[in-house]
Design a protein around this motif. Structure first.
Motif, PDB file in Angstrom:
ATOM      1  N   HIS A 181       0.829  -1.203   0.000  1.00 44.01           N
ATOM      2  CA  HIS A 181       0.000   0.000   0.000  1.00 44.01           C
ATOM      3  C   HIS A 181       0.865   1.254   0.000  1.00 44.01           C
ATOM      4  O   HIS A 181       0.636   2.188  -0.777  1.00 44.01           O
ATOM      5  CB  HIS A 181      -0.918  -0.016   1.229  1.00 44.01           C
ATOM      6  N   PHE A 182       1.879   1.278   0.840  1.00 42.99           N
ATOM      7  CA  PHE A 182       2.678   2.490   0.999  1.00 42.99           C
ATOM      8  C   PHE A 182       3.518   2.790  -0.241  1.00 42.99           C
ATOM      9  O   PHE A 182       3.674   3.957  -0.618  1.00 42.99           O
ATOM     10  CB  PHE A 182       3.557   2.392   2.242  1.00 42.99           C
ATOM     11  N   VAL A 183       4.065   1.768  -0.898  1.00 43.57           N
ATOM     12  CA  VAL A 183       4.846   2.065  -2.103  1.00 43.57           C
ATOM     13  C   VAL A 183       3.935   2.558  -3.223  1.00 43.57           C
ATOM     14  O   VAL A 183       4.339   3.416  -4.026  1.00 43.57           O
ATOM     15  CB  VAL A 183       5.691   0.849  -2.569  1.00 43.57           C
ATOM     16  N   GLU A 184       2.698   2.076  -3.280  1.00 46.69           N
ATOM     17  CA  GLU A 184       1.791   2.574  -4.312  1.00 46.69           C
ATOM     18  C   GLU A 184       1.294   3.975  -3.992  1.00 46.69           C
ATOM     19  O   GLU A 184       1.042   4.768  -4.913  1.00 46.69           O
ATOM     20  CB  GLU A 184       0.618   1.608  -4.504  1.00 46.69           C
TER      21      GLU A 184
ATOM     22  N   ASP B 258      11.811   1.185  -4.795  1.00 53.98           N
ATOM     23  CA  ASP B 258      12.407   0.615  -6.012  1.00 53.98           C
ATOM     24  C   ASP B 258      12.595  -0.891  -5.864  1.00 53.98           C
ATOM     25  O   ASP B 258      12.372  -1.643  -6.820  1.00 53.98           O
ATOM     26  CB  ASP B 258      13.753   1.288  -6.289  1.00 53.98           C
ATOM     27  N   GLN B 259      13.017  -1.331  -4.685  1.00 51.19           N
ATOM     28  CA  GLN B 259      13.188  -2.763  -4.443  1.00 51.19           C
ATOM     29  C   GLN B 259      11.869  -3.496  -4.610  1.00 51.19           C
ATOM     30  O   GLN B 259      11.810  -4.578  -5.200  1.00 51.19           O
ATOM     31  CB  GLN B 259      13.744  -3.000  -3.043  1.00 51.19           C
ATOM     32  N   TRP B 260      10.795  -2.891  -4.076  1.00 53.27           N
ATOM     33  CA  TRP B 260       9.475  -3.521  -4.154  1.00 53.27           C
ATOM     34  C   TRP B 260       9.024  -3.627  -5.620  1.00 53.27           C
ATOM     35  O   TRP B 260       8.578  -4.700  -6.065  1.00 53.27           O
ATOM     36  CB  TRP B 260       8.455  -2.728  -3.340  1.00 53.27           C
TER      37      TRP B 260
ATOM     38  N   TRP C 117       8.223  -6.973  -7.891  1.00 54.03           N
ATOM     39  CA  TRP C 117       6.940  -7.171  -8.560  1.00 54.03           C
ATOM     40  C   TRP C 117       7.146  -7.452 -10.053  1.00 54.03           C
ATOM     41  O   TRP C 117       6.520  -8.363 -10.617  1.00 54.03           O
ATOM     42  CB  TRP C 117       6.051  -5.937  -8.372  1.00 54.03           C
ATOM     43  N   LYS C 118       8.029  -6.704 -10.696  1.00 58.37           N
ATOM     44  CA  LYS C 118       8.275  -6.885 -12.122  1.00 58.37           C
ATOM     45  C   LYS C 118       8.843  -8.271 -12.419  1.00 58.37           C
ATOM     46  O   LYS C 118       8.593  -8.835 -13.496  1.00 58.37           O
ATOM     47  CB  LYS C 118       9.240  -5.812 -12.634  1.00 58.37           C
ATOM     48  N   ARG C 119       9.604  -8.813 -11.489  1.00 59.90           N
ATOM     49  CA  ARG C 119      10.166 -10.147 -11.681  1.00 59.90           C
ATOM     50  C   ARG C 119       9.131 -11.249 -11.465  1.00 59.90           C
ATOM     51  O   ARG C 119       9.419 -12.432 -11.662  1.00 59.90           O
ATOM     52  CB  ARG C 119      11.345 -10.365 -10.732  1.00 59.90           C
ATOM     53  N   GLY C 120       7.932 -10.861 -11.025  1.00 58.89           N
ATOM     54  CA  GLY C 120       6.870 -11.835 -10.811  1.00 58.89           C
ATOM     55  C   GLY C 120       6.997 -12.607  -9.517  1.00 58.89           C
ATOM     56  O   GLY C 120       6.371 -13.669  -9.361  1.00 58.89           O
ATOM     57  N   GLU C 121       7.772 -12.097  -8.579  1.00 56.00           N
ATOM     58  CA  GLU C 121       7.963 -12.775  -7.311  1.00 56.00           C
ATOM     59  C   GLU C 121       6.858 -12.394  -6.322  1.00 56.00           C
ATOM     60  O   GLU C 121       6.143 -11.411  -6.504  1.00 56.00           O
ATOM     61  CB  GLU C 121       9.340 -12.421  -6.738  1.00 56.00           C
TER      62      GLU C 121
END
Length: 302
Positions: free
Chosen positions: A157-160, A282-284, A288-292
């Motif tokens: 939630h916080f990163v978004e 950025d880490q998050w 997410w982009k890696r599908g993890e």
């Protein structure tokens, strides 16, 4: 065109969820539980206000940003409902607390002008980047030691919120466009938020046993916490302990910097895009982009 991405992590709160999900920090546990309740209520107000404002958005890019903003907020609300429903399952009386908090926002929607509600949204959203940067910069002590499900919900939630940090102000400027009105509206925003926080604190004290919550829920209220700390300093005896701080593990310097940036966020010409951002975001996003898996952030990968 907006670059916001709508993500749908699969959070599972079907199993029991403890009230103190961070055993080392009951005060922070309560603070985040209350945030879950407020997030749902606030999101409903956002939807009503932005939908009402949409006919006044003549710029196609602003309209697209508003749509993406609402879609992200809808996902936040849906996931927080799972968390709050799990808490209500354990403490059924919290349903009334949730309903009372929702009523506070419903009354605001019914009685306040669209101009005020858009200012409310822009004012509150502007505080999120410095506030959530403080938390994400200290995720190792504020989130990692806690329940993986709850911690992961708030990290997402916080990163978004940081990702869409400019959306609310963009909408406000397009529809209202009065820079100084946000400051004039601020006392009413603060008054309403304190009322909601008081409703939640009283409800939690009434429906969650003290043996489970560990702290007096009224510590959420700034004036109460300050008064109790003052009394503990003036009184003598081992029984007079300071009110536990949710941010005891965070340096005083970081807290002061964040507080200063929160104040600056309310100035008339504030630009959220210029705010310093947490490296954790950025880490998050990379994970997410890696599908993890991000729904259980602290589960080892691989």
């Amino acid at each position: 065109m907006t670059d916001l991405e709508v993500r749908r992590p699969k959070f599972d709160f079907s199993d029991d969820v403890p009230w103190v999900w961070h055993p080392r920090n009951p005060a922070f546990s309560f603070f985040m539980n209350a945030t879950s309740i407020i997030a749902i209520c606030f999101e409903q107000m956002i939807v009503a206000a932005v939908q009402e404002a949409k006919p006044q958005m003549t710029d196609a890019d602003v309209a697209a940003e508003a749509t993406a903003f609402l879609r992200q907020e809808a996902q936040h609300s849906s996931s927080h409902r799972k968390h709050v429903n799990a808490l209500i399952k354990r403490y059924p009386g919290l349903q009334q607390t949730f309903d009372d908090a929702m009523a506070c926002f419903d009354t605001l929607t019914a009685t306040k002008s669209l101009k005020f509600r858009l200012a409310y949204i822009a004012d509150l959203e502007a505080t999120f980047t410095p506030s959530f940067k403080l938390m994400l910069d200290n995720e190792a002590t504020l989130f990692r030691p806690g329940d993986n499900r709850v911690a992961s919900l708030f990290l997402w939630h916080f990163v978004e919120e940081i990702e869409h940090r400019s959306s609310a102000l963009l909408i406000y400027d397009a529809v209202v466009g009065e820079h100084w009105y946000r400051i004039r509206a601020l006392p009413g925003v603060v008054k309403h938020l304190l009322r909601v926080m008081s409703v939640i604190a009283d409800g939690v004290n009434a429906h969650v046993p003290s043996s489970d919550r560990k702290v007096d829920a009224r510590t959420l209220l700034p004036a109460y916490g300050a008064w109790e700390n003052l009394k503990s300093r003036l009184a003598s005896g081992a029984g007079n302990q300071p009110v536990p701080s949710a941010f005891a593990s965070v340096s005083r310097k970081e807290i002061l910097v964040a507080a200063g940036r929160v104040l600056l966020s309310q100035t008339p010409h504030h630009k959220p895009e210029h705010e310093p951002l947490p490296r954790f975001a950025d880490q998050w996003f990379e994970r997410w982009k890696r599908g993890e898996d991000v729904a259980r952030w602290y589960t080892p990968v691989g």
